[in-house]
Design an enzyme around this catalytic site. Structure first.
Site, mmCIF file in Angstrom:
data_model
loop_
_atom_site.group_PDB
_atom_site.id
_atom_site.type_symbol
_atom_site.label_atom_id
_atom_site.label_comp_id
_atom_site.label_asym_id
_atom_site.label_seq_id
_atom_site.Cartn_x
_atom_site.Cartn_y
_atom_site.Cartn_z
ATOM 1 C CG HIS A 1 -101.560 10.889 95.237
ATOM 2 N ND1 HIS A 1 -101.088 12.519 95.951
ATOM 3 C CD2 HIS A 1 -101.339 11.404 94.198
ATOM 4 C CE1 HIS A 1 -100.374 13.204 95.064
ATOM 5 N NE2 HIS A 1 -100.662 12.644 94.014
ATOM 6 C CB SER B 1 -99.963 -15.579 113.783
ATOM 7 O OG SER B 1 -100.917 -15.516 114.982
ATOM 8 C CE LYS C 1 -102.125 -12.304 110.303
ATOM 9 N NZ LYS C 1 -101.789 -10.896 110.685
ATOM 10 C CD GLU D 1 -95.034 -6.415 109.939
ATOM 11 O OE1 GLU D 1 -95.355 -6.181 110.693
ATOM 12 O OE2 GLU D 1 -95.089 -8.231 109.816
#
Ligand code: ARG
Length: 463
Positions: free
Chosen positions: A157, A278, A284, A291
């Site tokens: 979970h 970024s 970043k 992704e």
């Protein structure tokens, strides 16, 4: 206007709109190596059977080999007015060798031809994907072996559940991909039967030898029913399923990479070569590679769905709808091959932050199950042990401490059977080592699993 093979029956020329709409050569040209391989086997069989002369067969084969070389080097253009890869190659052949080229299509239809081409393509693609999966398995296993001994929290979970070895976690992905490898290496669903010789739908009156052509193309046998053969795309649906499931496995690993690379987890540092920055936020470092792999699972599932819907409700036998079978197959193949390559590079370069993982695994409550098991081993029913442990966990939560910070007297107050030896049980390392059952996370078990995996992989790669 180019002359069509069916011009004899027609008075008017094909509309430009239909030509553009129905042509497939802009994408099915990807089948040219398989199309030429199939035509060479067919021509050789026609020659052996005396359906065309051996001399004509020789000229056809030589012509096709020349075309293959020119297509490989990009020297031969395609003509969309000639509809598809099959008609293009036949026309180029006839332009080059004359009359003999017009005999190649004897005892064959584009319907059995295209079924053959796609089957050969899928055999090649499955093979290539097996190799890519093997590379990734090798990397996963190597990383798992390097990290032997690193402890991390195992989750259910997405809540910390029990301490496990990082190598056990990585080997879980090894098992998923091992199953994918099995699917890409097995020739189920008629992938090992040659469709060639089914004709348009009913066979052919020419004295062909289907088995001879099949053997030359590396098939174990021939399909049994000509009507089924020209309309069967089960093998393509199966391939798309195999690719979708493998892509889904990669998307699960990709998701873990995204989570682990976040400041909240900080379980890994991403390699620069497989991350992006970024354009706006200078601090970043983004896990775009993972992704994209996660996102591309959508495509893979879409491609499978797309073909299943094309097949639904199709009457026998060949219908032009079937031309829609190719792009999903090409796309799933490319997408998965690229994703496997990227995930392999990413996993090879990821830096595991063992300290952060071990700190997270030592959060004080992760060994609650071990405490319950310990009490049960002292003779109490597990349900009672669970309840006692629950109360001790509540006490820890109220006090903001871990189980091992409780005094022995406090533990004894809840359960007299608890002794000094409990404190050893509460360490993440001993929790891991006590799970020493086959398939469990104890170091010995994981070591054995990795050895078996190494042997299996070496054997598979040697075959
Ligand atoms: N381009 C066609 C396809 O991909 C080849 C078969 C065409 N057959 C036909 N009867 N029109 O399905």
């Amino acid at each position: 206007m180019v002359k069509k093979p069916w011009q004899g029956r027609f008075e008017e020329e094909t509309s430009r709109i239909l030509e553009d709409f129905s042509q497939s050569v802009t994408f099915d040209r990807e089948l040219y190596p398989q199309d030429i391989r199939g035509s060479i086997a067919h021509a050789r069989m026609l020659g052996r059977q005396g359906i065309i002369s051996e001399e004509e067969a020789g000229r056809i084969i030589e012509g096709l080999e020349g075309i293959l070389a020119d297509l490989d080097s990009g020297q031969q253009p395609w003509d969309t007015a000639l509809e598809d890869v099959h008609m293009n190659i036949e026309k180029i052949l006839t332009d080059r060798i004359g009359e003999a080229g017009r005999r190649l299509h004897t005892a064959r239809s584009r319907n059995d031809q295209v079924a053959l081409d796609l089957k050969l393509y899928i055999r090649d693609a499955s093979d290539a994907l097996s190799r890519r999966v093997e590379e990734m398995l090798d990397i996963l296993l190597t990383r798992a072996q390097e990290q032997a001994g690193t402890i991390m929290p195992g989750y259910t979970h997405l809540q910390r559940a029990q301490p496990v070895l990082l190598s056990h976690h990585l080997m879980a992905y090894f098992e998923m991909l091992r199953r994918d490898h099995g699917r890409f290496s097995s020739l189920g669903d008629s992938l090992d039967d040659s469709p060639l010789g089914a004709g348009a739908l009913a066979g052919t009156p020419h004295p062909i030898d289907r088995t001879m052509a099949a053997a030359e193309l590396g098939f174990a046998g021939i399909t049994r029913n000509s009507m089924d053969t020209v309309s069967d795309r089960d093998f393509a649906a199966q391939f798309l399923f195999n690719a979708a499931l493998c892509q889904i496995h990669l998307s699960r690993l990709a998701e873990e990479i995204v989570l682990w690379a976040s400041a909240e987890f900080s379980f890994i540092a991403l390699p620069d070569a497989f991350s992006t920055g970024s354009s706006m936020m200078p601090q970043k470092k983004n896990p775009d590679a993972a992704e994209l792999v996660r996102g591309k699972a959508g495509r893979a599932v879409g491609n499978l769905t797309s073909l299943l819907v094309v097949l639904k409700g199709l009457p026998l036998t060949y219908n032009r709808d079937l031309q829609e079978d190719k792009e999903p197959v090409f796309d799933s193949f490319r997408t998965l091959a690229g994703s496997l390559e990227i995930m392999s590079g990413l996993m090879a370069g990821v830096v595991f932050q063992a300290d952060a993982m071990e700190t997270a695994a030592d959060d004080g409550l992760l060994t609650a199950t071990d405490l319950a098991d310990y009490i049960a081993q002292k003779g109490l029913p597990f349900r009672e042990a669970h309840e006692i442990t629950g109360k001790l966990v509540a006490l820890c939560l109220a006090r903001g401490c871990g189980l091992k910070e409780l005094a022995l007297s406090e533990l004894k107050q809840e359960c007299g059977a608890i002794d000094e030896d409990v404190f050893d049980i509460l360490k993440p390392g001993s929790s891991v080592e006590r799970r020493n059952t086959p398939g469990g996370t104890a170091g010995k078990q994981v070591q054995r699993a990795m050895e078996e995996a190494r042997e299996w992989l070496a054997k598979v790669r040697a075959d």
